[in-house]
Scaffold this motif. Structure first.
Motif, short mmCIF file in Angstrom:
data_model
loop_
_atom_site.label_atom_id
_atom_site.label_comp_id
_atom_site.label_asym_id
_atom_site.label_seq_id
_atom_site.Cartn_x
_atom_site.Cartn_y
_atom_site.Cartn_z
N LYS A 221 0.82 -1.21 0.00
CA LYS A 221 0.00 0.00 0.00
C LYS A 221 0.86 1.26 0.00
CE LYS A 221 -3.91 -2.17 2.36
NZ LYS A 221 -4.65 -2.29 3.64
N ASN A 225 2.49 1.01 -6.39
CA ASN A 225 1.40 1.48 -7.24
C ASN A 225 0.98 0.38 -8.19
OD1 ASN A 225 2.10 3.83 -5.96
ND2 ASN A 225 2.88 4.85 -7.77
N LYS A 227 0.27 -1.26 -11.88
CA LYS A 227 0.83 -1.18 -13.23
C LYS A 227 -0.06 -1.99 -14.15
CE LYS A 227 3.88 -5.19 -12.79
NZ LYS A 227 5.25 -5.71 -12.87
N ASP A 246 1.97 7.49 -15.14
CA ASP A 246 3.22 8.12 -14.69
C ASP A 246 4.33 7.95 -15.71
OD1 ASP A 246 2.39 9.29 -12.39
OD2 ASP A 246 3.05 7.69 -11.05
N HIS A 258 2.83 2.42 -15.86
CA HIS A 258 2.87 2.60 -14.41
C HIS A 258 1.89 3.71 -14.03
CE1 HIS A 258 6.45 0.07 -13.60
NE2 HIS A 258 6.73 0.35 -14.86
N PRO A 260 -0.31 6.22 -11.32
CA PRO A 260 -0.04 7.01 -10.10
C PRO A 260 -0.85 6.52 -8.92
CG PRO A 260 -1.48 8.21 -11.58
CD PRO A 260 -1.08 6.97 -12.32
N LYS A 261 -0.51 7.05 -7.74
CA LYS A 261 -1.24 6.74 -6.52
C LYS A 261 -2.71 7.13 -6.65
CE LYS A 261 1.55 5.11 -3.28
NZ LYS A 261 1.24 3.89 -2.52
N ARG A 285 -0.33 -4.84 -8.65
CA ARG A 285 0.65 -3.97 -8.02
C ARG A 285 2.06 -4.43 -8.41
NH1 ARG A 285 -1.43 -0.43 -4.39
NH2 ARG A 285 -3.41 -0.93 -3.41
N SER A 303 6.68 5.77 -6.23
CA SER A 303 6.24 6.81 -5.32
C SER A 303 5.65 6.20 -4.07
CB SER A 303 5.16 7.70 -6.01
OG SER A 303 4.05 6.93 -6.40
N GLU A 305 3.46 6.67 -0.25
CA GLU A 305 2.26 7.35 0.24
C GLU A 305 2.62 8.78 0.60
OE1 GLU A 305 -1.47 7.34 0.34
OE2 GLU A 305 -0.70 5.30 0.54
#
Length: 308
Positions: A221, A225, A227, A246, A258, A260-261, A285, A303, A305
């Motif tokens: 988590k 991220n 994919k 991303d 990929h 993003p959050k 993930r 990236s 959290e």
């Protein structure tokens, strides 16, 4: 959770190199916890401090209520990365010797040796000298030596190195069985796929400092991220039009997008253009292996959290 081992603010330096910079973690009864990191990160130094092979400059290590030189070695099993059995000694003799070092009853040890030799497909090898064994067989013998005395804490440093897939499965099953019966296991390995399959929690060191600590779900988590892996003949110009991506990796007809959050995968899929060539598509993930490489190489492509 029933804490068996506590490492608190451990620091260790060698001349002008600070190998450990105040790391802390716990290991619980009945869990498999991975201690991870690239070469030189501080894993072996941590393990050697726990084992009492060396002592920290500061910080504390507690096993139950005992610490430092008072930690009972008879309660700890250790499989080092560097294998080291006496080559001209018979398997039975070396295992009984290791049991005796742990003050384990030799009659009980002998019974367990025969049981483990059968379990690890070494039946009939008790009178074979270590030098006559293959590398994989020798590793099995050393593994037996590390668990023979029924340790409460088992430290395994690269236990799967050099093993064929069948032997790896046997080791995995035995390690899982030990944990299920209450043994606390601290596992160091560079085989991230096995770590991901087996371990309950992770502790990763980089440059002597903690960078990851928690359950696999927590780590995923925090770092992992989503994919999208896409197979099809799609020009980069088309893929680059897809919103909320991303970065993209290209490899022939295989592309990795990929995300993003905060992306909700089933909603993101609705944004794919109709003209996209989809021969195969799946979303998951990123793996622990990818997280490890990203952190170990300081690429910072993954990236976290709260990050970008």
């Amino acid at each position: 959770m029933n804490t068996l081992l506590t490492v608190a603010n451990l620091k260790k330096s060698f001349k002008d190199k600070e190998a450990l910079k105040g790391i802390s973690f716990e290991v619980y009864r009945g869990e498999i916890m991975a201690i991870l990191g690239p070469n030189g990160a501080g894993k072996s130094t941590t393990i050697r401090n726990i084992m009492g092979i060396m002592y920290p400059d500061s910080g504390e290590i507690h096993f139950h209520q005992q610490s430092g030189k008072g930690i009972p070695k008879s309660k700890i099993g250790y499989l080092p990365e560097e294998r080291g059995l006496y080559k001209d000694v018979k398997v039975m003799d070396i295992l009984l010797y290791l049991a005796d070092l742990k003050d384990y009853p030799l009659d009980k040890a002998k019974e367990r040796i025969f049981m483990y030799l059968k379990k690890f497909d070494l039946e009939g090898k008790e009178n074979t000298s270590v030098e006559e064994l293959s590398k994989g067989m020798s590793q099995k013998v050393q593994f037996i030596g590390s668990i023979l005395h029924e340790p409460e804490l088992l430290i395994l440093d690269e236990p799967f190195s050099g093993l064929d897939p069948v032997s790896q499965e046997v080791f995995k099953e035995e390690i899982a069985s030990l944990a299920a019966n209450g043994t606390a296991i601290l596992l160091s390995s560079h085989q991230m796929n096995l770590v991901e399959q087996m371990c309950d929690r992770l502790f990763m060191i980089q440059h002597g400092e903690k960078v990851i600590y928690g359950t696999l779900d927590d780590v995923k988590k925090q770092y992992a991220n989503f994919k999208c892996v896409l197979h099809g003949e799609n020009p980069p110009a088309l893929l680059e039009k897809i919103p909320e991506v991303d970065r993209i990796e290209y490899s022939g007809n295989r592309s990795i997008l990929h995300l993003p959050k905060g992306i909700i995968p089933h909603q993101w899929l609705k944004q794919l253009p109709n003209e996209l060539d989809v021969q195969e598509l799946h979303i998951n993930r990123i793996s622990l292996h990818e997280i490890f490489i990203d952190i170990a190489t300081d690429k910072h492509l993954v990236s976290q959290e709260g990050g970008s």
